[in-house]
Design a protein around this motif. Structure first.
Motif, short mmCIF file in Angstrom:
data_model
loop_
_atom_site.label_atom_id
_atom_site.label_comp_id
_atom_site.label_asym_id
_atom_site.label_seq_id
_atom_site.Cartn_x
_atom_site.Cartn_y
_atom_site.Cartn_z
N TYR A 188 0.85 -1.19 0.00
CA TYR A 188 0.00 0.00 0.00
C TYR A 188 0.89 1.24 0.00
O TYR A 188 1.96 1.23 0.60
N ALA A 246 -3.52 3.09 1.67
CA ALA A 246 -3.93 2.82 3.05
C ALA A 246 -3.98 4.11 3.87
O ALA A 246 -3.13 4.98 3.72
N ARG A 295 -3.42 4.80 7.52
CA ARG A 295 -2.87 4.03 8.63
C ARG A 295 -3.22 4.66 9.98
O ARG A 295 -2.46 4.56 10.94
N SER A 296 -4.40 5.26 10.06
CA SER A 296 -4.86 5.82 11.33
C SER A 296 -5.20 4.69 12.29
O SER A 296 -5.61 3.61 11.89
N LEU A 297 -5.01 4.95 13.60
CA LEU A 297 -5.35 3.91 14.58
C LEU A 297 -6.87 3.83 14.78
O LEU A 297 -7.42 2.76 14.97
N ASN A 298 -7.54 4.98 14.72
CA ASN A 298 -8.98 4.99 15.00
C ASN A 298 -9.83 4.59 13.80
O ASN A 298 -10.82 3.88 13.95
N GLU A 299 -9.47 5.07 12.63
CA GLU A 299 -10.28 4.78 11.45
C GLU A 299 -9.40 4.36 10.29
O GLU A 299 -9.36 5.04 9.26
N PRO A 300 -8.73 3.22 10.42
CA PRO A 300 -7.90 2.74 9.31
C PRO A 300 -8.76 2.42 8.11
O PRO A 300 -9.95 2.13 8.25
N ASP A 301 -8.15 2.50 6.94
CA ASP A 301 -8.92 2.20 5.72
C ASP A 301 -7.96 1.75 4.63
O ASP A 301 -6.76 2.03 4.69
N VAL A 302 -8.51 1.02 3.66
CA VAL A 302 -7.70 0.53 2.54
C VAL A 302 -8.51 0.57 1.25
O VAL A 302 -9.74 0.53 1.28
N GLU A 338 -12.59 7.41 2.75
CA GLU A 338 -13.41 6.61 3.66
C GLU A 338 -14.20 5.59 2.85
O GLU A 338 -14.77 5.92 1.82
N THR A 339 -14.24 4.37 3.38
CA THR A 339 -15.01 3.30 2.73
C THR A 339 -16.34 3.10 3.47
O THR A 339 -16.36 3.11 4.70
#
Lengths: 310, 310
Positions: free
Chosen positions: A82, A113, A115-122, A164-165
Motif C-alpha cells: 500500500y 492505506a 494508517r490511522s489507529l482509529n479509522e484505518p482504511d484501505v 473513507e469506505t
C-alpha cells in the motif's frame, strides 16, 4: 488511431476480471470480461487464467501487463503493498510490484492505506481509477466511487489526502439475502433509480442516518401492514443505504462531486446525489481505470528506463 | 407460596420456545426451554409440540395456556392480530385469540402495530413483557428491549404511545456471518461487555451513527494494517451497532431507561447505556414475560367471566 498492441491493462477484483488490450494512444483494441475474480482463482492459477485470455487474443509475449485490484492483496497473486495517505497517485506506477518468474513483464500496482489507529482504511483498484479521473479534475476534488465497498476520496492535485469506505453494496446484499427484510424485497431484479420509493429512501437516509436500522425493519413492517410491493421495498432499501452513505460522507448540498461509476450503480448514485443537491461530474469508471493503468505503466517504464540509463 | 398448577405461560418466538407452569400467585413450578421456535414448527405441528411438553410435565387438561410471540403471526399457529398504537397493554388479554379445535383452552395475545405510512412498525412478544414491566414503572417510561430486533418503547401509564424497532441483533449476525468483516471477527464467542473496544465502539456509534457502515469496514482495515485481535474486533462491532441504536432512539444522556433484558444482552446493553450516561432500571425479561402472561390471562378470564354472567 493506432491499432498496434502496446499494453494489456487488467482490473482484477474479488469477483470480476476485466482485461483490455490497448494501443499506445489509449485505444481499446479488445476487451475480455469474466467472473474469474480473485476468490475464484487459486493463488497458483492467476498466470494460467491471464495467459488463457492473452492467448485467445494472440497477444505477443513482448507486450507487458499492468494489473490493479485485489489480485495485489495478500490473498491474491502477489502482494503489492500500500501507499500511505497522503499519497501521490502519480507514483503508483513507479511503486508497482513485478510478478516474479513469468515470461512476460507483469506488474501489479499498490493499493492505498489510511494508517490511522482509529479509522484505518484501505483501497485496491480505486487508486488506479483515480489516476485516470485526475486528468478530468486536476485541481483537486471529492470523488464518490460506488460499489460493494464505496469509497469517498479527497484529492488535492494528484495527492489523495484521505478517503473513507462505506459498506453500502455489501450491506444491501447481506440485508436482502440474509435478514427478515429479504421476505419483503424479493429476488435480485435491478433497482429503478426513478422509483419514488428510491428518492424518499435517499432523503430519509441522508437526513436521519441514525435511523437506518429502524427504517430497514420498517420496510418489513410496511409489507405486513400496508402490503407494499417488493420492487418498491427494494428501491427504498437501496435509497436508505445510499442516503446514509451520503450523510456519512458529509456531503454538502451544493458540493461538486466526481462520480466515478458505470452502469446501474452510476444511475442510482447520480439520482441520489442529485436528490441531495450535489453538482455532479460523471466520470466513466471503465474509461478511468483504462487510463489509470496506462498512466501507471508509463511512469513505471519511465522509472525503469531511468534505472537502465543510470 | 402455592404449588397448585394454575396456568401454562408460553413465549413462542421465531427461534425459541419457553414454557412456564405457574401457580395462581405467579410462582414458577416448572420451566421448559427448547429451540422449537416458529420457524422449526410447521403450522400443523404447534399443538403436537406444545402437548408433548405439557404431557412431560403431566399438566391436567383443565389448565389453560396463554401464548405470546411469533406463534401469533400470519406464519405462526393462529394469527392473533395487532392492537394499534396508542394501545393500552392492559387490554392484550381481553383481545387475545382463542386457538380453535383444541381440547385445552389456549389463547394467543395480539401484537402491537404502528400503522404509520412513513414508519410502520410491529412487535410480537414484547407487548407482554411490557405488561409485566409496567408494574415496576407505572407512571410511564421509556423502555429498551434488546434482541434480534431491538424495541424502544414509550409508555404513558399502561398505554404504549409509540415504539421503534432497530435491527441491531440481526445485523450483527449478518455482518459477522456474511460480509468481509467476518474475516476479522472470527467465530461465535460472546462479546465481553468490559472490553475497552466495546466501550469505544459504543461511543463512536452513539456520537457518529452516520459513519457506522464506514466504521464496520474500518474493522477489516484495522486487522489488515494493525493486526487487531478477533475478540477485540467483535467487541467493537457490537459496540458500534448498539451505540448507533442508542443514537437512533434519541437517547438523552441522563434519561431514565427501563432495560428489559436478560443474560449476555443485558450485560452489553447495561454497559452501553451506562457509557452514554443513562439512568438504568434493570427489569428481568423472563420475569416480565411470565408476569405479563399471567396478567393477560387474568384480564382475559375476567372478560370471559363477564360475558358468561351477562
Amino acid at each position: 488511431m493506432s491499432t498496434l498492441p502496446f499494453l494489456v491493462a487488467v482490473d482484477w477484483g474479488t469477483s470480476s476480471f476485466r482485461l483490455w488490450l490497448m494501443s499506445a494512444d489509449g485505444t481499446v483494441l479488445a476487451e475480455h470480461r469474466s467472473h474469474e475474480g480473485m476468490s475464484e482463482v487459486a493463488a497458483s492459477g492467476f498466470e494460467t487464467v491471464l495467459e488463457s485470455h492473452l492467448s485467445a487474443l494472440s497477444v505477443p509475449e513482448q507486450i507487458p501487463v499492468v494489473i490493479c485490484g485485489m489480485a495485489g492483496s495478500r490473498q491474491g497473486w502477489v502482494e503489492a503493498g500500500y501507499l500511505d495517505t497522503p499519497a501521490d497517485i502519480a507514483t503508483i506506477g513507479e511503486n508497482a510490484t513485478l510478478v516474479p518468474g513469468t515470461a512476460r513483464e507483469i506488474i501489479i500496482v499498490p493499493g492505498l492505506a489510511v494508517r490511522s489507529l482509529n479509522e484505518p482504511d484501505v483501497m485496491r483498484g480505486e487508486e488506479t481509477q483515480l489516476l485516470g479521473a485526475y486528468f478530468d479534475m486536476p485541481d483537486g476534488a471529492r470523488y464518490c466511487m460506488p460499489g460493494t465497498h464505496s469509497k469517498w476520496v479527497t484529492m488535492e492535485g494528484s495527492v489523495v489526502t484521505g478517503f473513507e469506505t462505506f459498506m453500502t453494496g455489501e450491506l444491501f446484499s447481506a440485508v436482502t439475502g440474509k435478514t427478515i427484510v429479504a421476505y419483503s424485497t424479493g429476488g435480485e431484479g435491478p433497482v429503478d433509480a426513478r422509483d419514488p420509493a428510491f428518492a424518499s429512501g435517499v432523503r430519509d437516509g441522508w437526513t436521519r442516518p441514525e435511523l437506518t436500522t429502524h427504517h430497514l425493519f420498517s420496510i418489513r413492517a410496511g409489507q405486513l401492514l400496508h402490503d407494499t410491493r417488493q420492487e418498491e421495498n427494494r428501491a427504498r432499501l437501496s435509497g436508505l443505504l445510499i442516503g446514509a452513505e451520503l450523510a456519512g460522507a458529509g456531503l454538502r448540498g451544493d458540493e461538486e462531486i466526481g462520480l466515478v461509476a458505470s452502469g446501474a450503480l452510476q444511475r442510482l448514485y447520480h439520482a441520489a446525489l442529485s436528490e441531495c443537491g450535489a453538482q455532479i461530474r460523471d466520470i466513466d469508471a471503465d474509461v478511468a481505470v483504462q487510463r489509470g493503468l496506462m498512466e501507471a505503466w508509463r511512469s513505471h517504464s519511465a522509472k525503469t528506463g531511468d534505472r537502465k540509463r543510470a
